[in-house]
Structures are given as C-alpha cells and as structure tokens.
Design a protein around this motif. Structure first.
Motif, short mmCIF file in Angstrom:
data_model
loop_
_atom_site.label_atom_id
_atom_site.label_comp_id
_atom_site.label_asym_id
_atom_site.label_seq_id
_atom_site.Cartn_x
_atom_site.Cartn_y
_atom_site.Cartn_z
N GLY A 312 56.88 114.42 16.42
CA GLY A 312 58.07 115.03 15.85
C GLY A 312 58.85 115.89 16.82
O GLY A 312 59.67 116.71 16.41
N LEU A 313 58.61 115.72 18.14
CA LEU A 313 59.26 116.54 19.16
C LEU A 313 60.43 115.84 19.82
O LEU A 313 61.09 116.42 20.69
CB LEU A 313 58.24 116.95 20.23
CG LEU A 313 57.06 117.80 19.73
CD1 LEU A 313 56.05 118.01 20.85
CD2 LEU A 313 57.56 119.14 19.19
N ALA A 314 60.69 114.59 19.45
CA ALA A 314 61.81 113.84 20.02
C ALA A 314 62.52 113.10 18.89
O ALA A 314 61.96 112.86 17.81
CB ALA A 314 61.33 112.85 21.08
N ALA A 315 63.76 112.74 19.15
CA ALA A 315 64.55 112.05 18.12
C ALA A 315 63.96 110.68 17.81
O ALA A 315 63.34 110.05 18.67
CB ALA A 315 65.99 111.89 18.63
N PRO A 316 64.11 110.20 16.59
CA PRO A 316 63.57 108.87 16.23
C PRO A 316 64.22 107.77 17.07
O PRO A 316 65.32 107.91 17.58
CB PRO A 316 63.94 108.73 14.75
CG PRO A 316 64.33 110.09 14.29
CD PRO A 316 64.80 110.84 15.47
N ALA A 317 63.46 106.67 17.18
CA ALA A 317 64.01 105.51 17.88
C ALA A 317 65.22 104.99 17.12
O ALA A 317 65.24 104.98 15.88
CB ALA A 317 62.95 104.42 17.99
N ARG A 318 66.20 104.53 17.85
CA ARG A 318 67.43 104.05 17.21
C ARG A 318 67.45 102.54 17.03
O ARG A 318 68.15 102.04 16.16
CB ARG A 318 68.64 104.46 18.05
CG ARG A 318 68.91 105.95 18.05
CD ARG A 318 70.25 106.23 18.64
NE ARG A 318 70.51 107.64 18.84
CZ ARG A 318 71.58 108.13 19.43
NH1 ARG A 318 72.52 107.29 19.90
NH2 ARG A 318 71.75 109.42 19.59
N GLY A 319 66.73 101.84 17.86
CA GLY A 319 66.78 100.39 17.74
C GLY A 319 65.52 99.75 18.28
O GLY A 319 65.42 99.46 19.48
N LEU A 320 64.50 99.57 17.42
CA LEU A 320 63.26 98.94 17.87
C LEU A 320 63.50 97.46 18.16
O LEU A 320 64.19 96.77 17.40
CB LEU A 320 62.18 99.11 16.81
CG LEU A 320 61.72 100.55 16.55
CD1 LEU A 320 60.68 100.58 15.44
CD2 LEU A 320 61.14 101.16 17.83
N VAL A 321 62.90 97.00 19.25
CA VAL A 321 63.04 95.59 19.64
C VAL A 321 61.65 95.02 19.88
O VAL A 321 60.67 95.75 20.00
CB VAL A 321 63.91 95.44 20.91
CG1 VAL A 321 65.32 95.94 20.65
CG2 VAL A 321 63.28 96.19 22.09
N ALA A 322 61.57 93.70 19.95
CA ALA A 322 60.30 93.05 20.22
C ALA A 322 59.82 93.41 21.63
O ALA A 322 60.62 93.71 22.53
CB ALA A 322 60.45 91.54 20.09
N ALA A 323 58.50 93.40 21.81
CA ALA A 323 57.94 93.71 23.13
C ALA A 323 58.52 92.77 24.18
O ALA A 323 58.58 91.55 23.99
CB ALA A 323 56.41 93.57 23.09
N GLY A 324 58.96 93.36 25.28
CA GLY A 324 59.54 92.57 26.36
C GLY A 324 61.02 92.31 26.23
O GLY A 324 61.65 91.81 27.17
N ALA A 325 61.60 92.64 25.07
CA ALA A 325 63.04 92.44 24.86
C ALA A 325 63.81 93.65 25.39
O ALA A 325 63.30 94.77 25.37
CB ALA A 325 63.34 92.23 23.39
N PRO A 326 65.02 93.47 25.89
CA PRO A 326 65.80 94.60 26.40
C PRO A 326 66.18 95.55 25.27
O PRO A 326 66.49 95.14 24.15
CB PRO A 326 67.03 93.93 27.03
CG PRO A 326 67.14 92.60 26.35
CD PRO A 326 65.75 92.18 26.03
N GLY A 327 66.14 96.85 25.59
CA GLY A 327 66.50 97.88 24.61
C GLY A 327 67.28 99.00 25.26
O GLY A 327 67.62 98.94 26.46
N ARG A 328 67.55 100.03 24.49
CA ARG A 328 68.32 101.16 25.02
C ARG A 328 67.65 101.73 26.27
O ARG A 328 66.43 101.88 26.33
CB ARG A 328 68.44 102.26 23.97
CG ARG A 328 69.42 101.97 22.84
CD ARG A 328 69.79 103.24 22.08
NE ARG A 328 68.64 104.09 21.82
CZ ARG A 328 68.66 105.41 21.89
NH1 ARG A 328 69.76 106.05 22.23
NH2 ARG A 328 67.58 106.11 21.63
#
Length: 406
Positions: A312-328
């Motif tokens: 709870g010390l960081a903001a929630p993830a905004r866009g979960l992606v599959a493992a190995g897929a490009p993300g933020r």
C-alpha cells in the motif's frame, strides 16, 4: 703419439701442427659420445608441490617458475595451496601507509595483468566486491584504537521515512561481516555468527552481533578480511554456474552474482560512512564497477516497486499486461562515469519495458542516485530532472530509496 687407450687418429698434423680432423662418417653418429642428451623428464607432482613455497616467495628460477605455473593450471589442489601461500606471504611484509602512493598497487596489478592474464581469474561479477573490500581494508589499516571507536551513523530508508542507527567503525565492519556471512552460507562456508545465528534477516543478524560477545573492536577486521578473501577464492575455483546459486536474505533472495554486486555496493557505502566519520577523502568505485552496481539497482526497481504496491506504499497498477508484453515504462538516466540509461517496467516486474510505452523520464547524477539507493538522502531531496507522469516518478524514486536497509 697414440697410446693403446687413445681413440684412433682420423686426421694428420702437417709439420707437427694442429690436428686436422677428417670427415665424419656414419660410425661417428652411432658413437654415444656424439649423441645429443635425452630430453629432461618434466618434474613430478611431488617435486612441483615442494616448490610452491619458493614460488610464493618469488625465489624460483625462471624454469622452475614456468614449470610450477604450468602445473597450477592442471592441478586444483596445488593451485589452491598456491593461493594460500601467496596470501600468507603478503602477511610477512609490512603494509604501506595509505597516504603513500595509494594508486601504486592498482597500477602494478593493471600492468601485470595486461601482460599476462591471471591463471585463476576472479569472475567479472566478483571483481567489484574484491576491489571494494580491498579499498576499505586499505582505509582501515592505519586506524588506531581511538579511530575504531569513532561514532558512525548508519542511514537507510524504510517505508516512507529515513532511519538511522549510531554505531562505531568497528560496529560497521561487524555489520559487513555478518551480512557477508549470508553469502558464505550459500557457498557452504562457515557462518561467522556460528550455528546459533538467529535468522537470515540482515538487520536481525547485525543486532545479534552487536548485542553478543562478538568483537566490536579492531579485532573484527581480521575475520572480516579473511572471510572476504575466502569468498573471492571460493567463487574463483567454483567454475561456471555458481553465479546462479541463490543467496537467501530472509525476505528475498538474489542470485550469487547479484549478491556479490550488492555486497560490493554496501561495502563502498559503509566505507564512505567511515571515511566521513574520520574526515578522510574517499573516491567512488571505478566507472565499470559502478555501472555494474547501478545496473543491479535498476534491475531491482520493478520488483521493489511491486512490493511497495502490495504494501500500500505505491499507487496501484494502471494497466496489467501478460508476462513479456510491453507495458507502461519509465526511462531512468544516470549521468556521469558508470551511469547509463534503463527502461523500468512500472505496472509489473513481468512486463517488458518499451520505449513506445514511456510515460515518464528521470535524470539523476550518479552520486545522487547512489546516495538515494543507499538511503543517505530522501526521494524529496533528490534533485532529479523529471518529466511526465508525476505519480510514476514519485513511485520509482521511493522504490530506489527502499533498496537500502540496515
């Protein structure tokens, strides 16, 4: 005149002068007096082993030195004994004052290794640890009793706040000894705390060391130094694959290669703490070694950020992606010798960072980043060049500070 026991004369002496030999024939080649000497047999293992002491003292002839060193590449027991003897010989010579040509040793080693590679090289990932422990040991060698009891304040970051703890120079070396002991245990070596060590937690192990009868005087230097030599010697002989061996830190684990880099970084940070306490200048690691340490910190940021998010010390993830897929992605740029550029996955350690998905950029001087990762400055104090998503920037700076610990 030719006597009965003399060889027949095959020439003549005009006017009683010098003897003129006649042509040699096949019979001469069969004469044992003319045969070339047989090649010398190579020295036996027993003979070469008996020369190790003289070799360590540089008292062998050139031929003996070559024979011994050729043997060391083929015989592991003799090679290990040779290293022990070389270490012992080093103890016979008085150590030079740190203020007298401090770069001489490194220059001589660099010149020697440039001309002839080491027979048993230290793995590249262990070199920073080997170097930083040697630099700290050189700083300690001139300390008198009063310097060993000089107050030192250790700093680290925990949760949302900076923490600190007061100890002494001897206490700092004891802290390094106990945490390095986790690496020793992973290699099957003796734990410096003995069989009653309380846990794998670096903080709890350190408190146990400080609160028991372990030496917190200058006597702690020798076991710390000997353990460091043993660690480097062990991994040098271990061969391929040892870098992947897991080192358990209690709440997390690192591959052995990364653990050596982590220990090198902490050794440098605490050497910096000690030098500051005794008012002595202390340089950062070399560019290549510092780059390895910063690279480890950058690689640990996604998992550290995920851990803070679960707490709870960081903001929630905004866009979960599959493992190995490009993300933020956040682009981290560290300026100065040893720096570089890294793309940091923001939403999941399993996501693939991508330049096409960058949402923020941070630029930091190498010294500022290292102080931040060491817990010496807070995220708010880091004079970072910032651009883009403010929330992502804050979370990464706090994750970098969270890499520190007692």
């Amino acid at each position: 005149m030719t006597g009965p026991s003399d060889p027949p004369d095959d020439g003549y002496r005009p006017g009683g002068g010098a003897r003129i030999p006649g042509p040699r024939g096949a019979a001469d080649d069969l004469d044992p007096r003319h045969a070339p000497p047989p090649p010398a047999a190579p020295p036996s293992h027993t003979v070469l082993k008996s020369l190790l002491g003289a070799w360590a003292l540089a008292a062998c002839s050139a031929e003996e030195t070559q024979a011994v060193e050729d043997h060391l590449t083929e015989c592991a027991p003799c090679a290990e004994e040779a290293l022990r003897l070389r270490d012992a010989v080093g103890l016979l010579h008085p150590e030079e004052n740190l203020d007298l040509k401090p770069l001489l040793r490194s220059r001589v080693l660099e010149d020697c290794l440039g001309k002839r590679p080491a027979r048993i090289p230290v793995p590249a990932w262990a070199n920073p640890y080997d170097t930083e422990t040697a630099r700290l040991d050189a700083l300690l060698q001139d300390f008198g009793d009063s310097e060993w009891h000089t107050p030192v304040r250790l700093k680290w970051f925990e949760g949302e706040r900076r923490q600190s703890r007061r100890t002494t120079v001897a206490g700092v070396i004891g802290h390094l000894l106990t945490v390095d002991g986790l690496v020793a245990a992973a290699l099957g070596l003796d734990d410096p705390l003995g069989p009653d060590a309380p846990s794998r937690s670096p903080a709890k192990r350190t408190e146990y060391f400080w609160n028991t009868a372990h030496p917190t005087t200058r006597q702690v230097r020798e076991p710390w130094r000997e353990q460091g030599h043993t660690l480097v010697r062990t991994v040098s002989f271990a061969g391929r694959g040892v870098a992947e061996l897991a080192v358990d830190y209690g709440s997390f684990a690192l591959p052995l290669g990364d653990a050596f880099l982590e220990r090198a970084f902490e050794c440098w940070v605490h050497a910096w703490d000690i030098a500051e306490a005794v008012d002595y200048p202390y340089d950062p690691p070399s560019g290549p070694d510092l780059h390895r340490m910063i690279d480890l910190a950058a690689r640990l940021l996604p998992s550290t950020l995920a851990h803070r998010r679960r707490s709870g010390l960081a903001a929630p993830a905004r866009g979960l992606v599959a493992a190995g897929a490009p993300g933020r992605t956040l682009h981290l740029e560290i300026e100065g010798s040893g720096g570089g550029s890294w793309d940091i996955a923001l939403d999941s350690p399993a996501a693939k960072p991508s330049p096409d998905h960058r949402v923020a950029h941070i630029a930091l001087d190498r010294g500022e980043f290292c102080q931040l990762a060491a817990g010496h400055i807070s995220p708010e104090e880091a004079a970072a060049g910032q651009q883009g998503d403010r929330e992502a920037i804050r979370d990464v700076l706090f994750a970098a500070a969270s890499l520190s610990r007692l």
